[in-house]
Write an enzyme that holds these catalytic residues in place. Structure first.
Site, PDB file in Angstrom:
ATOM      1  CE  LYS A   1       0.881   1.314   4.430  1.00  0.00           C
ATOM      2  NZ  LYS A   1       1.693   2.493   4.765  1.00  0.00           N
TER       3      LYS A   1
ATOM      4  CG  ASP B   1      -0.859  -0.341   8.098  1.00  0.00           C
ATOM      5  OD1 ASP B   1      -1.719   0.494   8.448  1.00  0.00           O
ATOM      6  OD2 ASP B   1       0.341  -0.056   7.905  1.00  0.00           O
TER       7      ASP B   1
HETATM    8  P1  ATP Z   1       4.237  -0.204   8.103  1.00  0.00           P
HETATM    9  O1  ATP Z   1       4.197   0.731   6.956  1.00  0.00           O
HETATM   10  O2  ATP Z   1       3.128  -1.215   8.150  1.00  0.00           O
HETATM   11  O3  ATP Z   1       4.417   0.439   9.427  1.00  0.00           O
HETATM   12  P2  ATP Z   1       6.707  -1.086   7.008  1.00  0.00           P
HETATM   13  O4  ATP Z   1       6.202  -1.334   5.640  1.00  0.00           O
HETATM   14  O5  ATP Z   1       7.540   0.139   7.207  1.00  0.00           O
HETATM   15  O6  ATP Z   1       5.527  -1.112   8.016  1.00  0.00           O
HETATM   16  P3  ATP Z   1       7.349  -3.835   7.266  1.00  0.00           P
HETATM   17  O7  ATP Z   1       8.053  -4.323   6.044  1.00  0.00           O
HETATM   18  O8  ATP Z   1       5.944  -4.232   7.446  1.00  0.00           O
HETATM   19  O9  ATP Z   1       7.541  -2.292   7.446  1.00  0.00           O
HETATM   20  O10 ATP Z   1       8.220  -4.387   8.492  1.00  0.00           O
HETATM   21  C1  ATP Z   1       8.422  -3.746   9.701  1.00  0.00           C
HETATM   22  C2  ATP Z   1       9.150  -4.712  10.619  1.00  0.00           C
HETATM   23  O11 ATP Z   1       8.288  -5.822  10.889  1.00  0.00           O
HETATM   24  C3  ATP Z   1      10.391  -5.314   9.983  1.00  0.00           C
HETATM   25  O12 ATP Z   1      11.529  -4.582  10.259  1.00  0.00           O
HETATM   26  C4  ATP Z   1      10.442  -6.717  10.563  1.00  0.00           C
HETATM   27  O13 ATP Z   1      11.288  -6.754  11.682  1.00  0.00           O
HETATM   28  C5  ATP Z   1       9.032  -7.016  11.063  1.00  0.00           C
HETATM   29  N1  ATP Z   1       8.325  -8.084  10.314  1.00  0.00           N
HETATM   30  C6  ATP Z   1       7.606  -9.069  10.859  1.00  0.00           C
HETATM   31  N2  ATP Z   1       7.076  -9.870   9.926  1.00  0.00           N
HETATM   32  C7  ATP Z   1       7.449  -9.400   8.750  1.00  0.00           C
HETATM   33  C8  ATP Z   1       7.196  -9.807   7.411  1.00  0.00           C
HETATM   34  N3  ATP Z   1       6.474 -10.879   7.123  1.00  0.00           N
HETATM   35  N4  ATP Z   1       7.720  -9.051   6.432  1.00  0.00           N
HETATM   36  C9  ATP Z   1       8.451  -7.949   6.732  1.00  0.00           C
HETATM   37  N5  ATP Z   1       8.741  -7.542   7.979  1.00  0.00           N
HETATM   38  C10 ATP Z   1       8.240  -8.253   8.983  1.00  0.00           C
END
Ligand code: ATP
Length: 296
Positions: free
Chosen positions: A11, A136
């Site tokens: 997203k 989310d």
């Molecule tokens: P958001 O925008 O939802 O706050 P984001 O996109 O910045 O999050 P994500 O890739 O969702 O970040 O990951 C945030 C943290 O979640 C990662 O640093 C990791 O430690 C943890 N995590 C747990 N499960 C997963 C997964 N399946 N994929 C990615 N990260 C994961």
């Protein structure tokens, strides 16, 4: 069913309005989520116990902290079944990139395990279980374009006309979402935020499908905090605008930069230009809106 695979989108927030910090430490948000065609895939295979493997970029936990594992366990306990599944994630969504990849994997795991175990959960139950894992997750189940209120989990779909064309600039290394919110609070310490409201200009742009109007209406209240923690993002955003993007913003809590193009061919040209700048670890073209988590 023997093996199930679910494809789930990333997203971008077309609007991320962040209200004052609440007593429970969270913020009331006005979120306009938009699902784009950058996908993770989660495969669920029958197994004696719950295991997880991940293919793709580093930084994804391969244990109980993985959001897909938490989702599978939550579904199993809710349905009263044993969590017997081997989960495999093929990641294409940047990790800690502000595109909700972890939440997407949780949504995909709910759909994949529900099909594998035949637990027959309703859409409403999956949305409710998803919201327990993260604010989310419900949107990753729903997809499309939607307004999210509360912490982002109270969703209302928005009818958007046509398709929008995006270019995403990935950064080396992620940004921690809690750290970005903390920086946002720090920057606002002397001037508390007003209550956010859904942008009329944004809703009008979505209804007409006009990319120029959408580009003008993009806003992200977390952007100053992301730029404060990662000053190089300012120049990265500027290069997109200089290269002809009709809108640009940091995606969610960053550090991925989102650039809006006026057409598919414009996005292809913009993508080539941005790749050539060397400012991004990867440059990807995508379209939106796309559906949420689906069995393939
Ligand atoms: P958001 O925008 O939802 O706050 P984001 O996109 O910045 O999050 P994500 O890739 O969702 O970040 O990951 C945030 C943290 O979640 C990662 O640093 C990791 O430690 C943890 N995590 C747990 N499960 C997963 C997964 N399946 N994929 C990615 N990260 C994961």
């Amino acid at each position: 069913m023997t093996v199930t695979t679910v494809r789930v989108p990333a997203k971008v927030n077309l609007q991320l309005g962040v209200g004052p910090v609440r007593d429970d430490g969270y913020h009331d948000l006005v979120n306009v989520f938009h699902a784009v065609s950058l996908f993770d895939e989660v495969t669920a295979t029958p197994a004696a116990t719950l295991t997880i493997t991940v293919e793709g970029p580093a930084g994804v936990p391969v244990g109980p902290d993985n959001l897909a594992v938490r989702a599978a366990r939550l579904l199993a306990s809710h349905a009263g079944v044993e969590p017997r599944v081997a989960l495999h994630i093929r990641k294409d969504i940047p990790v800690a990139g502000g595109m909700a990849g972890g939440s997407a994997d949780a949504a995909a795991a709910l759909v994949a395990c529900d099909a594998l175990w035949g637990t027959g959960m309703s859409r409403e139950t999956l949305l409710e279980l998803g919201a327990r894992i993260g604010s989310d997750v419900p949107f990753a189940l729903l997809g499309g374009t939607a307004v999210g209120l509360g912490r982002g989990e109270r969703l209302t779909p928005v009818e958007a006309v046509g398709e929008f064309h995006w270019v995403f600039g990935y950064a080396d290394g992620g940004l921690s979402t809690p750290a970005v919110y903390a920086e946002c609070d720090r920057l606002r310490a002397d001037a508390p935020a007003a209550w956010p409201v859904v942008s009329d200009d944004l809703m009008a742009a979505l209804k007409t499908g006009d990319p120029l109007a959408l580009g003008r209406a993009l806003t992200n209240d977390l952007q100053p905090a992301a730029l404060s923690l990662r000053p190089s993002l300012a120049a990265a955003l500027a290069v997109g605008v200089e290269s002809g993007a009709v809108g640009s913003l940091v995606s969610g809590s960053g550090p991925t930069c989102a650039f809006l193009a006026s057409s598919a061919s414009h996005a292809a040209a913009l993508g080539r230009t941005l790749s050539g700048t060397g400012r991004f670890s990867a440059v990807r073209q995508a379209r939106g809106p796309v559906p949420g988590a689906v069995l393939i």
